[in-house]
Design a protein around this motif. Structure first.
Motif, PDB file in Angstrom:
ATOM      1  N   GLU A  93       8.527   0.287  11.721  1.00 54.68           N
ATOM      2  CA  GLU A  93       8.987  -1.105  11.724  1.00 54.68           C
ATOM      3  C   GLU A  93       9.012  -1.719  10.327  1.00 54.68           C
ATOM      4  OE1 GLU A  93      10.399  -2.537  14.305  1.00 54.68           O
ATOM      5  OE2 GLU A  93      10.068  -0.607  15.297  1.00 54.68           O
ATOM      6  N   ILE A  94       8.789  -0.907   9.323  1.00 58.01           N
ATOM      7  CA  ILE A  94       8.785  -1.345   7.928  1.00 58.01           C
ATOM      8  C   ILE A  94      10.054  -0.841   7.233  1.00 58.01           C
ATOM      9  CG2 ILE A  94       7.607  -1.084   5.711  1.00 58.01           C
ATOM     10  CD1 ILE A  94       6.201  -2.962   7.626  1.00 58.01           C
ATOM     11  N   ARG A  95      10.603  -1.643   6.348  1.00 62.87           N
ATOM     12  CA  ARG A  95      11.822  -1.277   5.630  1.00 62.87           C
ATOM     13  C   ARG A  95      11.440  -0.541   4.333  1.00 62.87           C
ATOM     14  NH1 ARG A  95      15.173  -7.008   6.266  1.00 62.87           N
ATOM     15  NH2 ARG A  95      15.340  -6.951   8.550  1.00 62.87           N
ATOM     16  N   LEU A  96      11.468   0.755   4.413  1.00 63.95           N
ATOM     17  CA  LEU A  96      11.117   1.581   3.272  1.00 63.95           C
ATOM     18  C   LEU A  96      12.375   2.059   2.553  1.00 63.95           C
ATOM     19  CD1 LEU A  96       8.338   3.853   4.853  1.00 63.95           C
ATOM     20  CD2 LEU A  96       8.031   1.770   3.489  1.00 63.95           C
ATOM     21  N   HIS A 120       9.319  -1.073  -2.456  1.00 63.53           N
ATOM     22  CA  HIS A 120      10.259  -0.824  -1.359  1.00 63.53           C
ATOM     23  C   HIS A 120      11.026  -2.106  -1.045  1.00 63.53           C
ATOM     24  CE1 HIS A 120       8.727   3.182  -0.322  1.00 63.53           C
ATOM     25  NE2 HIS A 120       7.551   2.708  -0.678  1.00 63.53           N
ATOM     26  N   PRO A 121      12.087  -2.015  -0.265  1.00 59.79           N
ATOM     27  CA  PRO A 121      12.760  -3.239   0.182  1.00 59.79           C
ATOM     28  C   PRO A 121      11.803  -4.209   0.872  1.00 59.79           C
ATOM     29  CG  PRO A 121      14.122  -1.328   0.660  1.00 59.79           C
ATOM     30  CD  PRO A 121      12.805  -0.802   0.172  1.00 59.79           C
ATOM     31  N   GLU A 122      10.814  -3.660   1.575  1.00 64.34           N
ATOM     32  CA  GLU A 122       9.780  -4.482   2.196  1.00 64.34           C
ATOM     33  C   GLU A 122       8.758  -4.858   1.135  1.00 64.34           C
ATOM     34  OE1 GLU A 122       9.191  -6.495   5.207  1.00 64.34           O
ATOM     35  OE2 GLU A 122       9.634  -4.573   6.173  1.00 64.34           O
ATOM     36  N   LYS A 123       8.607  -6.130   0.872  1.00 62.63           N
ATOM     37  CA  LYS A 123       7.716  -6.612  -0.174  1.00 62.63           C
ATOM     38  C   LYS A 123       6.249  -6.342   0.189  1.00 62.63           C
ATOM     39  CE  LYS A 123       6.840 -10.938  -2.737  1.00 62.63           C
ATOM     40  NZ  LYS A 123       5.464 -11.254  -2.308  1.00 62.63           N
ATOM     41  N   ASP A 124       5.465  -5.953  -0.823  1.00 66.48           N
ATOM     42  CA  ASP A 124       4.003  -5.834  -0.719  1.00 66.48           C
ATOM     43  C   ASP A 124       3.514  -4.687   0.169  1.00 66.48           C
ATOM     44  OD1 ASP A 124       3.604  -7.888  -2.505  1.00 66.48           O
ATOM     45  OD2 ASP A 124       3.390  -9.426  -0.950  1.00 66.48           O
ATOM     46  N   ILE A 125       4.319  -3.656   0.295  1.00 68.22           N
ATOM     47  CA  ILE A 125       3.812  -2.424   0.899  1.00 68.22           C
ATOM     48  C   ILE A 125       4.088  -1.285  -0.074  1.00 68.22           C
ATOM     49  CG2 ILE A 125       5.939  -1.954   2.225  1.00 68.22           C
ATOM     50  CD1 ILE A 125       3.957  -0.750   4.379  1.00 68.22           C
ATOM     51  N   TYR A 126       3.100  -0.420  -0.254  1.00 65.94           N
ATOM     52  CA  TYR A 126       3.207   0.649  -1.253  1.00 65.94           C
ATOM     53  C   TYR A 126       2.691   1.955  -0.664  1.00 65.94           C
ATOM     54  CZ  TYR A 126       3.619  -3.401  -4.307  1.00 65.94           C
ATOM     55  OH  TYR A 126       4.022  -4.576  -4.884  1.00 65.94           O
ATOM     56  N   LEU A 127       3.441   3.023  -0.869  1.00 65.33           N
ATOM     57  CA  LEU A 127       2.970   4.375  -0.577  1.00 65.33           C
ATOM     58  C   LEU A 127       2.459   4.944  -1.895  1.00 65.33           C
ATOM     59  CD1 LEU A 127       4.702   3.722   1.895  1.00 65.33           C
ATOM     60  CD2 LEU A 127       5.587   6.051   1.825  1.00 65.33           C
TER      61      LEU A 127
END
Length: 456
Positions: free
Chosen positions: A321-324, A360-367
């Motif tokens: 559900e996250i835009r990666l 990523h396009p989704e702000k504030d998520i990092y792999l």
């Protein structure tokens, strides 16, 4: 339902391995509250799974600076910086103490099953970036929970998804039914039960990286003590100058020595190589032994066991559900992929990188950590430590520090891309598939890498 303000929410870190714990340490240093969720029963669960394997990085390269600052008040002293720990040493002497210092910021037995924006599925645009994250998890006792977070750092690694035998990236026909005789880990031959499994038997080792070198060297040592022990090294490429790694040219001497041990195993006759062999099936002979069959119809002599060391893959299922923004080949962040793509180069030297390459396009998520490399190999702990230092700085609003990434990474002394894969004979002719130059330092977002030397 009202939601706490973002400033009071924790940053959820998925995975209490080396990079996840380092991320927590950097967040604490920045005054940001982390919450580390670890699926296993203890910190560094994955590292403990390979506790018998010695790292090719020294202690000097395995301790994160922010973590060391947290540990110092407890009286913790870093082990001899010039020595090489095993995975077990790393876990017991550094990672577990670090988890203990972090205290209740680390929760074990908590498996993350989903990450999303609060009240927004993957499709919804409206107000998306203003919403916090919801992190769904299942505890060891089966209890479910949902946590709200201001940001998510996924350091869950790739250990749980090993690559299969099949050369097309899918399990070979018969691989699943032969599971009792197939392992996807370097065997721990110190364990009497494991030793008995391989002693006096023929074992196929499928793979071409450091893990395969380790397995070959271990089986070679066993062959010196146990008659009939033999390894068959299954390679999709040919054998050439770079097959055994960087050797004496490797800036990590232990990594170079590992490749030389694998070479010695072949030269001593304890292992034989099957080159240009792309496995398609695992069959059984009349005695029930395993026979590997290639796409071109070649069949290897029967073996008793198979050790599959074909790399690992990221588990992206709980991020649906996250835009990666992921590279279509490596499943690594789009901006990072060209720096690590083995189709282009395999020098083992990667330009230092940070938050800009990991966004990523989704702000504030990092792999971060191994997971940031997707399916690419040769990840170093110090790379992950620099990644999370940059990410923590960005989350703290210090963009200048986030973009000021300075790190010199050691070279393998090997150059050449996947062109060797498609032409096994190219390795013997000394032809490479790509090249790369060695970076000195890099300030991301500020300037281009300063090169040391020319092309490889």
């Amino acid at each position: 339902m009202s939601t706490p303000t973002a400033g009071r929410l924790p940053v959820v870190v998925i995975g209490a391995g080396p990079v996840g714990l380092a991320a927590a340490a950097h967040l604490v240093e920045r005054g940001i509250e982390p919450l580390v969720l670890e699926a296993g029963p203890s910190a560094a669960t994955a590292v403990r799974d390979w506790s018998h394997v010695r790292l090719f990085s020294t202690w000097a390269e395995l301790v994160d600076p922010a973590a060391e600052k947290l540990l110092a008040p407890t009286g913790w002293v870093r082990p001899d910086a010039a020595t090489y720990p095993t995975g077990g040493d790393w876990a017991e002497q550094y990672l577990q103490p670090l988890a203990e210092v972090l205290g209740n910021r680390v929760r074990c037995g908590a498996t993350v099953t989903g990450v999303a924006r609060a009240g927004r599925d993957r499709i919804v645009d409206s107000g998306r970036d203003e919403q916090p994250f919801t992190v769904h998890l299942t505890h060891a006792d089966g209890r479910e929970e949902r946590i709200t977070a201001r940001a998510v750092i996924d350091a869950s690694g790739t250990w749980s998804v090993p690559g299969p035998i099949g050369a097309d990236g899918l399990p070979a026909l018969g691989e699943r039914t032969a599971a009792e005789h197939i392992s996807y880990r370097v065997p721990d031959l110190r364990d009497p039960a494991v030793r008995a499994r391989y002693a006096g038997r023929r074992t196929a080792v499928v793979g071409s990286g450091a893990s395969a070198f380790t397995a070959l060297a271990s089986l070679s040592d066993l062959a010196k003590d146990e008659d009939g022990t033999h390894a068959v090294w299954v390679l999709r490429r040919g054998i050439g100058a770079g097959t055994y790694g960087g050797g004496e040219a490797d800036e990590l001497p232990a990594r170079g020595a590992l490749g030389l041990r694998a070479k010695a195993a072949v030269e001593a006759g304890h292992a034989t190589a099957a080159t240009g062999f792309r496995s398609q099936a695992v069959e059984r002979d009349t005695d029930g032994r395993l026979v590997l069959v290639a796409e071109d119809g070649r069949r290897l002599d029967p073996v008793d066991e198979i050790v599959v060391l074909t790399g690992f893959r990221p588990d992206l299922s709980f991020l649906s559900e996250i835009r990666l923004g992921l590279d279509e080949r490596l499943q690594a962040p789009t901006a990072l992929a060209p720096l690590i793509d083995p189709n282009v180069h395999s020098c083992g030297t990667v330009h230092p990188h940070g938050v800009n390459e990991l966004s990523h396009p989704e702000k504030d998520i990092y792999l971060v950590g191994m997971k940031s490399y997707g399916r690419a190999p040769t990840f170093l702990a110090m790379t992950g430590y620099e990644q999370v230092r940059s990410v923590a700085a960005s989350l703290a609003g210090d963009q200048e520090a986030a973009e000021r990434v300075e790190l010199t990474l050691p070279e393998t002394g090997v150059c050449g891309g996947a062109g060797l894969f498609d032409d096994p004979g190219a390795a013997q002719r000394g032809e490479g598939g790509g090249c790369c130059a060695a970076p000195s330092t890099l300030q991301i977002g500020i300037g281009a890498p300063a090169q040391s030397g020319g092309g490889c």
